[in-house]
Scaffold this motif. Structure first.
Motif, PDB file in Angstrom:
ATOM      1  N   PRO A 181      -2.382  -2.464  -7.109  1.00 54.96           N
ATOM      2  CA  PRO A 181      -2.266  -1.307  -6.205  1.00 54.96           C
ATOM      3  C   PRO A 181      -2.947  -0.050  -6.759  1.00 54.96           C
ATOM      4  O   PRO A 181      -3.142   0.919  -6.012  1.00 54.96           O
ATOM      5  CB  PRO A 181      -0.750  -1.103  -6.084  1.00 54.96           C
ATOM      6  N   GLY A 182      -3.322  -0.089  -8.033  1.00 52.58           N
ATOM      7  CA  GLY A 182      -4.018   1.066  -8.607  1.00 52.58           C
ATOM      8  C   GLY A 182      -5.331   1.364  -7.920  1.00 52.58           C
ATOM      9  O   GLY A 182      -5.851   2.485  -8.017  1.00 52.58           O
ATOM     10  N   MET A 183      -5.879   0.394  -7.193  1.00 43.21           N
ATOM     11  CA  MET A 183      -7.136   0.631  -6.479  1.00 43.21           C
ATOM     12  C   MET A 183      -6.977   1.694  -5.398  1.00 43.21           C
ATOM     13  O   MET A 183      -7.965   2.292  -4.951  1.00 43.21           O
ATOM     14  CB  MET A 183      -7.619  -0.694  -5.859  1.00 43.21           C
ATOM     15  N   TRP A 184      -5.736   1.980  -4.998  1.00 45.13           N
ATOM     16  CA  TRP A 184      -5.513   3.008  -3.963  1.00 45.13           C
ATOM     17  C   TRP A 184      -4.815   4.240  -4.518  1.00 45.13           C
ATOM     18  O   TRP A 184      -4.294   5.054  -3.756  1.00 45.13           O
ATOM     19  CB  TRP A 184      -4.704   2.402  -2.820  1.00 45.13           C
ATOM     20  N   ASP A 185      -4.831   4.374  -5.821  1.00 44.57           N
ATOM     21  CA  ASP A 185      -4.232   5.547  -6.463  1.00 44.57           C
ATOM     22  C   ASP A 185      -5.270   6.681  -6.474  1.00 44.57           C
ATOM     23  O   ASP A 185      -6.048   6.823  -7.414  1.00 44.57           O
ATOM     24  CB  ASP A 185      -3.792   5.207  -7.887  1.00 44.57           C
ATOM     25  N   LEU A 186      -5.241   7.480  -5.413  1.00 42.50           N
ATOM     26  CA  LEU A 186      -6.249   8.535  -5.277  1.00 42.50           C
ATOM     27  C   LEU A 186      -6.027   9.713  -6.227  1.00 42.50           C
ATOM     28  O   LEU A 186      -6.807  10.660  -6.225  1.00 42.50           O
ATOM     29  CB  LEU A 186      -6.273   9.046  -3.833  1.00 42.50           C
ATOM     30  N   SER A 187      -4.972   9.646  -7.030  1.00 43.19           N
ATOM     31  CA  SER A 187      -4.788  10.673  -8.052  1.00 43.19           C
ATOM     32  C   SER A 187      -5.570  10.335  -9.327  1.00 43.19           C
ATOM     33  O   SER A 187      -5.739  11.185 -10.205  1.00 43.19           O
ATOM     34  CB  SER A 187      -3.305  10.839  -8.400  1.00 43.19           C
ATOM     35  N   ALA A 188      -6.058   9.089  -9.420  1.00 47.91           N
ATOM     36  CA  ALA A 188      -6.822   8.659 -10.595  1.00 47.91           C
ATOM     37  C   ALA A 188      -8.287   9.055 -10.420  1.00 47.91           C
ATOM     38  O   ALA A 188      -8.883   8.830  -9.351  1.00 47.91           O
ATOM     39  CB  ALA A 188      -6.705   7.153 -10.783  1.00 47.91           C
TER      40      ALA A 188
ATOM     41  N   ARG B 179       4.724   3.994   2.240  1.00 47.02           N
ATOM     42  CA  ARG B 179       4.960   4.868   1.089  1.00 47.02           C
ATOM     43  C   ARG B 179       3.659   5.261   0.382  1.00 47.02           C
ATOM     44  O   ARG B 179       3.686   6.004  -0.591  1.00 47.02           O
ATOM     45  CB  ARG B 179       5.904   4.171   0.100  1.00 47.02           C
ATOM     46  N   GLY B 180       2.535   4.754   0.877  1.00 43.76           N
ATOM     47  CA  GLY B 180       1.248   5.108   0.291  1.00 43.76           C
ATOM     48  C   GLY B 180       0.933   4.393  -1.002  1.00 43.76           C
ATOM     49  O   GLY B 180       0.029   4.804  -1.742  1.00 43.76           O
ATOM     50  N   ILE B 181       1.634   3.299  -1.278  1.00 46.31           N
ATOM     51  CA  ILE B 181       1.400   2.557  -2.519  1.00 46.31           C
ATOM     52  C   ILE B 181       0.143   1.696  -2.406  1.00 46.31           C
ATOM     53  O   ILE B 181      -0.628   1.563  -3.366  1.00 46.31           O
ATOM     54  CB  ILE B 181       2.617   1.672  -2.865  1.00 46.31           C
ATOM     55  N   VAL B 182      -0.056   1.084  -1.249  1.00 43.82           N
ATOM     56  CA  VAL B 182      -1.272   0.307  -1.007  1.00 43.82           C
ATOM     57  C   VAL B 182      -1.932   0.843   0.259  1.00 43.82           C
ATOM     58  O   VAL B 182      -1.298   1.496   1.092  1.00 43.82           O
ATOM     59  CB  VAL B 182      -0.962  -1.206  -0.849  1.00 43.82           C
ATOM     60  N   ALA B 183      -3.229   0.542   0.372  1.00 40.61           N
ATOM     61  CA  ALA B 183      -3.965   1.006   1.543  1.00 40.61           C
ATOM     62  C   ALA B 183      -3.544   0.219   2.779  1.00 40.61           C
ATOM     63  O   ALA B 183      -3.115  -0.946   2.683  1.00 40.61           O
ATOM     64  CB  ALA B 183      -5.466   0.844   1.317  1.00 40.61           C
ATOM     65  N   LYS B 184      -3.665   0.848   3.920  1.00 43.51           N
ATOM     66  CA  LYS B 184      -3.399   0.136   5.156  1.00 43.51           C
ATOM     67  C   LYS B 184      -4.446  -0.949   5.320  1.00 43.51           C
ATOM     68  O   LYS B 184      -5.655  -0.677   5.292  1.00 43.51           O
ATOM     69  CB  LYS B 184      -3.442   1.109   6.327  1.00 43.51           C
ATOM     70  N   ALA B 185      -3.995  -2.174   5.453  1.00 44.55           N
ATOM     71  CA  ALA B 185      -4.917  -3.314   5.513  1.00 44.55           C
ATOM     72  C   ALA B 185      -4.653  -4.110   6.783  1.00 44.55           C
ATOM     73  O   ALA B 185      -3.948  -5.134   6.757  1.00 44.55           O
ATOM     74  CB  ALA B 185      -4.765  -4.192   4.273  1.00 44.55           C
ATOM     75  N   PRO B 186      -5.183  -3.679   7.914  1.00 49.77           N
ATOM     76  CA  PRO B 186      -4.928  -4.381   9.172  1.00 49.77           C
ATOM     77  C   PRO B 186      -5.444  -5.815   9.168  1.00 49.77           C
ATOM     78  O   PRO B 186      -4.862  -6.689   9.832  1.00 49.77           O
ATOM     79  CB  PRO B 186      -5.660  -3.533  10.216  1.00 49.77           C
ATOM     80  N   THR B 187      -6.503  -6.080   8.429  1.00 49.02           N
ATOM     81  CA  THR B 187      -7.038  -7.443   8.385  1.00 49.02           C
ATOM     82  C   THR B 187      -6.044  -8.391   7.709  1.00 49.02           C
ATOM     83  O   THR B 187      -5.802  -9.518   8.181  1.00 49.02           O
ATOM     84  CB  THR B 187      -8.378  -7.466   7.629  1.00 49.02           C
ATOM     85  N   ILE B 188      -5.444  -7.933   6.603  1.00 45.14           N
ATOM     86  CA  ILE B 188      -4.439  -8.740   5.898  1.00 45.14           C
ATOM     87  C   ILE B 188      -3.212  -8.950   6.782  1.00 45.14           C
ATOM     88  O   ILE B 188      -2.662 -10.055   6.891  1.00 45.14           O
ATOM     89  CB  ILE B 188      -4.039  -8.066   4.576  1.00 45.14           C
ATOM     90  N   HIS B 189      -2.781  -7.862   7.437  1.00 43.97           N
ATOM     91  CA  HIS B 189      -1.618  -7.935   8.314  1.00 43.97           C
ATOM     92  C   HIS B 189      -1.852  -8.964   9.425  1.00 43.97           C
ATOM     93  O   HIS B 189      -0.993  -9.824   9.708  1.00 43.97           O
ATOM     94  CB  HIS B 189      -1.343  -6.562   8.910  1.00 43.97           C
ATOM     95  N   ALA B 190      -3.020  -8.880  10.053  1.00 49.39           N
ATOM     96  CA  ALA B 190      -3.324  -9.810  11.148  1.00 49.39           C
ATOM     97  C   ALA B 190      -3.425 -11.244  10.646  1.00 49.39           C
ATOM     98  O   ALA B 190      -2.967 -12.197  11.320  1.00 49.39           O
ATOM     99  CB  ALA B 190      -4.632  -9.385  11.821  1.00 49.39           C
ATOM    100  N   ALA B 191      -4.006 -11.430   9.458  1.00 48.87           N
ATOM    101  CA  ALA B 191      -4.158 -12.787   8.918  1.00 48.87           C
ATOM    102  C   ALA B 191      -2.805 -13.398   8.586  1.00 48.87           C
ATOM    103  O   ALA B 191      -2.563 -14.593   8.864  1.00 48.87           O
ATOM    104  CB  ALA B 191      -5.042 -12.739   7.666  1.00 48.87           C
TER     105      ALA B 191
END
Length: 267
Positions: free
Chosen positions: A138-145, A244-256
């Motif tokens: 989930p660090g890939m979506w940590d925009l504070s880094a 909670r903003g921990i991971v990015a919104k991933a509609p493709t994953i959700h749909a799959a």
């Protein structure tokens, strides 16, 4: 000594001798004598000052040398004068060939930049398309880094500069340069995400990520309604983490995941 110079010297000498003779004999009274002195002295002065042929020749030779020197300078300056820029139509075949080779080199570099750009997009897409990557890093979506912010800035810049077709202009070079920046930024961001995992998260968020990963593993090992139940729990956990903003919104994953759950129920 030239003939003219000899005459001039003789005249001066004769005048001087006359002055001496008059001074010694004084054949006339004082006033006429003074007049004679003045005349003789004037003759001597004029003869001494009058330019001779030799003097004129020396000056003429010097003037000629000066003129030749200036002409040589002008000629040399002309040889080194910057040539007038030629129009593209008047360029030599060699110049045109060099320009063509340069354009081909830039085209090759542009093609490579496009390939590298696509590679970065594919690698980043794995985080958005694979639910395991989404939950494990989930660090890939940590925009504070800083690493993540730099990557997203570089990604946006490259996307802005990319064109559908090759254009041999300044934008082409800017795009090539931006891809070099993007690749470097991606390597740092990917390394940050993989090295931190869930260690940067709070306890509850880290626990939810680990739980969702276990549910996903269970779902992959089962079938039917049980598999569908596990997948629904994964979907619910991912939705909470997204809110909670921990991971990015991933509609493709959700749909799959939803498609897999429906398929498991209908099997």
């Amino acid at each position: 000594m030239s003939r003219a110079t000899q005459i001039r010297v003789g005249t001066v000498a004769a005048a001087a001798a006359g002055v001496i003779a008059l001074a010694a004999t004084r054949p006339v009274s004082a006033v006429p004598l003074l007049v004679c002195f003045a005349v003789l002295l004037g003759i001597a002065a004029v003869a001494a000052a009058w330019p001779g042929v030799d003097d004129i020749s020396v000056e003429a030779a010097q003037l000629r040398r000066d003129s030749e020197a200036r002409a040589a300078i002008r000629t040399d300056s002309g040889r080194h004068r910057t040539p007038t820029p030629q129009s593209p139509h008047s360029q030599s075949p060699h110049s045109q060939s060099s320009h063509s080779q340069s354009s081909q080199t830039r085209r090759h570099r542009w093609d490579r930049a496009c390939t590298h750009h696509d590679g970065v997009l594919a690698a980043y897409g794995a985080y958005e398309l694979d639910p395991a990557m989404l939950l494990r890093y989930p660090g890939m979506w940590d925009l504070s880094a800083q690493e993540i912010m730099d990557f997203h800035d570089a990604l946006e810049l490259a996307g802005t500069l990319r064109t559908e077709q090759f254009t041999d202009d300044s934008i082409c070079q800017e795009y090539i340069d931006s891809i070099a920046i993007l690749r470097s930024a991606w390597h740092r961001a990917d390394r940050f995400a993989r090295s931190t995992g869930t260690s940067q998260l709070g306890d509850d968020d880290a626990r939810d990520c680990r739980r969702a990963l276990k549910l996903l593993d269970h779902a992959n090992g089962t079938a039917g309604a049980e598999r569908a139940a596990y997948l629904q729990q994964v979907i619910s956990t991912v939705d909470r983490l997204t809110e909670r903003g921990i991971v990015a919104k991933a509609p493709t994953i959700h749909a799959a995941l939803e498609a897999q759950a429906r398929k498991a129920l209908s099997a």
